[in-house]
Design a protein around this motif. Structure first.
Motif, short mmCIF file in Angstrom:
data_model
loop_
_atom_site.label_atom_id
_atom_site.label_comp_id
_atom_site.label_asym_id
_atom_site.label_seq_id
_atom_site.Cartn_x
_atom_site.Cartn_y
_atom_site.Cartn_z
N ALA A 142 0.81 -1.22 0.00
CA ALA A 142 0.00 0.00 0.00
C ALA A 142 0.85 1.27 0.00
CB ALA A 142 -0.94 0.00 1.20
N GLY A 143 2.15 1.14 0.20
CA GLY A 143 2.99 2.33 0.19
C GLY A 143 4.02 2.31 1.30
N THR A 144 4.45 3.52 1.68
CA THR A 144 5.50 3.70 2.69
C THR A 144 5.07 4.77 3.68
OG1 THR A 144 7.21 3.15 1.07
CG2 THR A 144 7.92 4.29 3.07
N ARG A 145 5.28 4.51 4.95
CA ARG A 145 5.03 5.53 5.97
C ARG A 145 6.19 5.51 6.97
NH1 ARG A 145 1.78 6.26 2.71
NH2 ARG A 145 -0.43 6.88 2.90
N SER A 146 6.62 6.69 7.35
CA SER A 146 7.61 6.82 8.41
C SER A 146 6.89 6.86 9.76
CB SER A 146 8.45 8.08 8.22
OG SER A 146 7.63 9.24 8.30
N TYR A 147 7.65 6.71 10.82
CA TYR A 147 7.08 6.80 12.16
C TYR A 147 8.18 7.16 13.14
CZ TYR A 147 9.00 2.02 12.68
OH TYR A 147 9.81 0.91 12.73
N LYS A 148 7.77 7.55 14.34
CA LYS A 148 8.71 7.78 15.43
C LYS A 148 8.30 6.89 16.60
CE LYS A 148 11.05 11.41 16.06
NZ LYS A 148 11.62 12.74 16.38
N LEU A 149 9.28 6.26 17.20
CA LEU A 149 9.05 5.35 18.31
C LEU A 149 9.71 5.88 19.57
CD1 LEU A 149 8.17 2.56 19.50
CD2 LEU A 149 10.39 1.69 18.71
N TYR A 150 8.91 5.99 20.64
CA TYR A 150 9.45 6.41 21.93
C TYR A 150 9.73 5.19 22.78
CZ TYR A 150 10.27 8.96 26.21
OH TYR A 150 10.86 9.47 27.34
N ILE A 151 10.98 5.11 23.24
CA ILE A 151 11.43 4.03 24.12
C ILE A 151 11.80 4.66 25.46
CG2 ILE A 151 13.08 2.15 24.44
CD1 ILE A 151 13.52 2.22 21.38
N PRO A 152 11.04 4.41 26.51
CA PRO A 152 11.30 5.09 27.78
C PRO A 152 12.61 4.65 28.43
CG PRO A 152 9.67 3.37 28.09
CD PRO A 152 9.93 3.45 26.60
N SER A 153 13.12 5.50 29.29
CA SER A 153 14.37 5.18 29.98
C SER A 153 14.22 3.98 30.90
CB SER A 153 14.84 6.40 30.79
OG SER A 153 13.86 6.76 31.76
N SER A 154 12.99 3.65 31.24
CA SER A 154 12.73 2.50 32.12
C SER A 154 12.83 1.17 31.38
CB SER A 154 11.33 2.63 32.76
OG SER A 154 10.35 2.80 31.75
N TYR A 155 13.02 1.22 30.08
CA TYR A 155 13.13 -0.03 29.31
C TYR A 155 14.51 -0.65 29.47
CZ TYR A 155 13.71 -3.13 25.31
OH TYR A 155 13.99 -4.20 24.51
N HIS A 156 14.53 -1.90 29.93
CA HIS A 156 15.79 -2.64 30.11
C HIS A 156 15.63 -4.06 29.58
CE1 HIS A 156 17.33 0.71 32.43
NE2 HIS A 156 16.27 0.64 33.23
N GLY A 157 14.87 -4.18 28.48
CA GLY A 157 14.70 -5.49 27.86
C GLY A 157 13.44 -6.21 28.25
N GLN A 158 12.66 -5.65 29.17
CA GLN A 158 11.43 -6.33 29.61
C GLN A 158 10.29 -6.09 28.61
OE1 GLN A 158 12.53 -3.44 30.64
NE2 GLN A 158 11.02 -2.21 31.77
N ALA A 159 9.29 -6.98 28.61
CA ALA A 159 8.11 -6.80 27.77
C ALA A 159 7.27 -5.64 28.30
CB ALA A 159 7.28 -8.08 27.75
N MET A 160 6.79 -4.79 27.39
CA MET A 160 5.99 -3.62 27.79
C MET A 160 4.84 -3.44 26.81
SD MET A 160 8.74 -0.73 29.07
CE MET A 160 9.23 -0.26 27.43
N PRO A 161 3.79 -2.70 27.21
CA PRO A 161 2.69 -2.40 26.30
C PRO A 161 3.16 -1.49 25.16
CG PRO A 161 2.05 -2.06 28.59
CD PRO A 161 3.54 -2.23 28.58
N LEU A 162 2.36 -1.43 24.09
CA LEU A 162 2.61 -0.56 22.95
C LEU A 162 1.37 0.27 22.66
CD1 LEU A 162 4.18 0.42 20.41
CD2 LEU A 162 3.23 -1.58 19.21
#
Length: 413
Positions: A142-162
């Motif tokens: 269908a095409g191409t879209r860019s995006y920005k992803l925020y990864i919090p400082s609390s992320y250390h490899g654990q599973a988190m919501p999106l």
């Protein structure tokens, strides 16, 4: 009012005539299109409808600034604009709506936001030490879209919501992140947030094309791109796949409904601010009618059964997307989940200190499982409730839509 399906093609043909043969040919073609729709051309009204949104339109020009009777004839572009405005007036749309952004050549939807409002320059959100706000790209058929992803400082490899956040017209990921303050909440609640970006090539006002039939189908158009972005993040990071949510504002809110409805296997709940129901329009005329409040009959916009929980925010003084859309949206969402069973509803009134009053109605199954929430914000217009003025189209008087959405998402995951 039932409009012929070939009207948009006739109007586009008028535009081509305009560009190639001058305003006379365009005038004739547009008149034919209007006549076919039962909308006889009339003299454009010069009286502006009052706007009660939080962002007021500019004052009309003084009489001295008006063109004189013997002024030069209108340019081809102005002729097209005049006929477009007359076309919208025939639909019963306020004269101010879209007058600054109606795209005649491509027939894209007018900007959702109040005319005359200049969005403030976005103040980039500060990224705390250890956090990241990174760029990404997704491509499919269908095409191409860019995006920005925020990864919090609390992320250390654990599973988190999106959380997938869909911006409104004229906005972009940085603007929407700054206005909703969702990144700050991601730090607090420990979750990823991704912001897909609409392109001007797809829509000149960067609106998500919620009103196109192709963009209301699973694995087609923009829904496939947005779902693909979510899946790409899930592939790249340890996302808790039972806690993937989508939310949006205005055109983004309408698209969030579509995406959540089409992909209940991917998204666990939907958040909508100032949006519209699923399949509430199929083209430009029905989109304008839906925004005004005269949307398609319920039978034609019934959401598929088996939907996901939904939380809806809408200001009761929204003059851009009529608040009746919020009423129908929550009703549609509850119906799709209830499967014919009766749902329980309970309402409470509240207020934010030095801010807006609101009515919050909760809908649940007999066992108490949440189906949806509807927040009517009294005195609010077309803007993200509780947002920061670092972004555009926000109303800082609250309640805090971002925080309440995350709270609701947590209850249904």
């Amino acid at each position: 009012m039932k409009l012929p399906l070939n009207m948009l093609a006739q109007m586009r043909a008028a535009t081509r005539n305009l560009l190639g043969s001058g305003p006379a040919a365009a005038t004739e073609a547009i008149q034919q299109a209007l006549s076919a729709a039962g909308l006889a051309p009339q003299a454009a009204s010069t009286q502006q409808q009052p706007m009660r949104d939080i962002n007021q339109p500019p004052a009309p020009p003084s009489a001295a600034a008006q063109p004189q009777a013997d002024a030069a004839p209108p340019t081809p572009a102005q002729a097209a604009q005049d006929f477009a405005q007359d076309f919208m007036a025939r639909l019963g749309v306020p004269a101010g709506l879209g007058q600054h952004s109606f795209d005649m050549p491509s027939f894209e939807l007018p900007n959702f936001h109040p005319p005359g409002f200049n969005a403030p320059a976005t103040t980039p959100a500060e990224v705390p030490a250890g956090a990241q706000f990174i760029d990404g790209v997704y491509r499919n058929h269908a095409g191409t879209r860019s995006y920005k992803l925020y990864i919090p400082s609390s992320y250390h490899g654990q599973a988190m919501p999106l959380i997938v956040m869909l911006h409104g017209c004229t906005q972009n990921p940085d603007d929407f992140a700054a206005g909703t303050q969702m990144n700050a909440l991601a730090e607090e609640k420990e979750c990823f947030v991704v912001y897909p970006a609409q392109t001007q090539g797809a829509n000149s006002s960067r609106c998500w094309n919620w009103f196109n039939a192709i963009d209301q189908q699973r694995d087609q158009g923009e829904p496939s791109l947005i779902a693909g972005i979510a899946r790409q993040v899930i592939d790249d990071y340890p996302v808790n796949e039972r806690e993937v949510f989508v939310a949006g504002l205005s055109a983004g809110g309408a698209m969030a409904v579509i995406v959540g409805t089409l992909y209940p296997d991917l998204f666990a709940a939907v958040g909508v601010h100032s949006g519209l129901p699923f399949a509430s329009a199929q083209d430009l005329p029905s989109a304008l009618a839906a925004m005004k409040g005269g949307a398609m009959p319920n039978a034609q916009r019934k959401a598929p059964a088996g939907g996901v929980p939904i939380i809806v925010f809408h200001g009761d003084r929204d003059t851009t997307v009529n608040p009746r859309n919020g009423d129908e949206l929550i009703a549609q969402g509850v119906r799709s989940q209830a499967g014919g069973k009766a749902a329980k509803a309970a309402s409470i009134d509240g207020s934010v200190p030095n801010g807006h009053r609101y009515t919050r109605t909760t809908h649940s199954q007999a066992d108490g499982s949440p189906l949806g929430e509807h927040w009517v914000i009294h005195g609010a217009g077309h803007a993200w409730s509780g947002g920061s003025d670092n972004g555009s189209y926000t109303d800082g008087k609250g309640p805090d839509a971002s925080r309440e959405m995350l709270r609701f998402f947590k209850t249904v995951s």
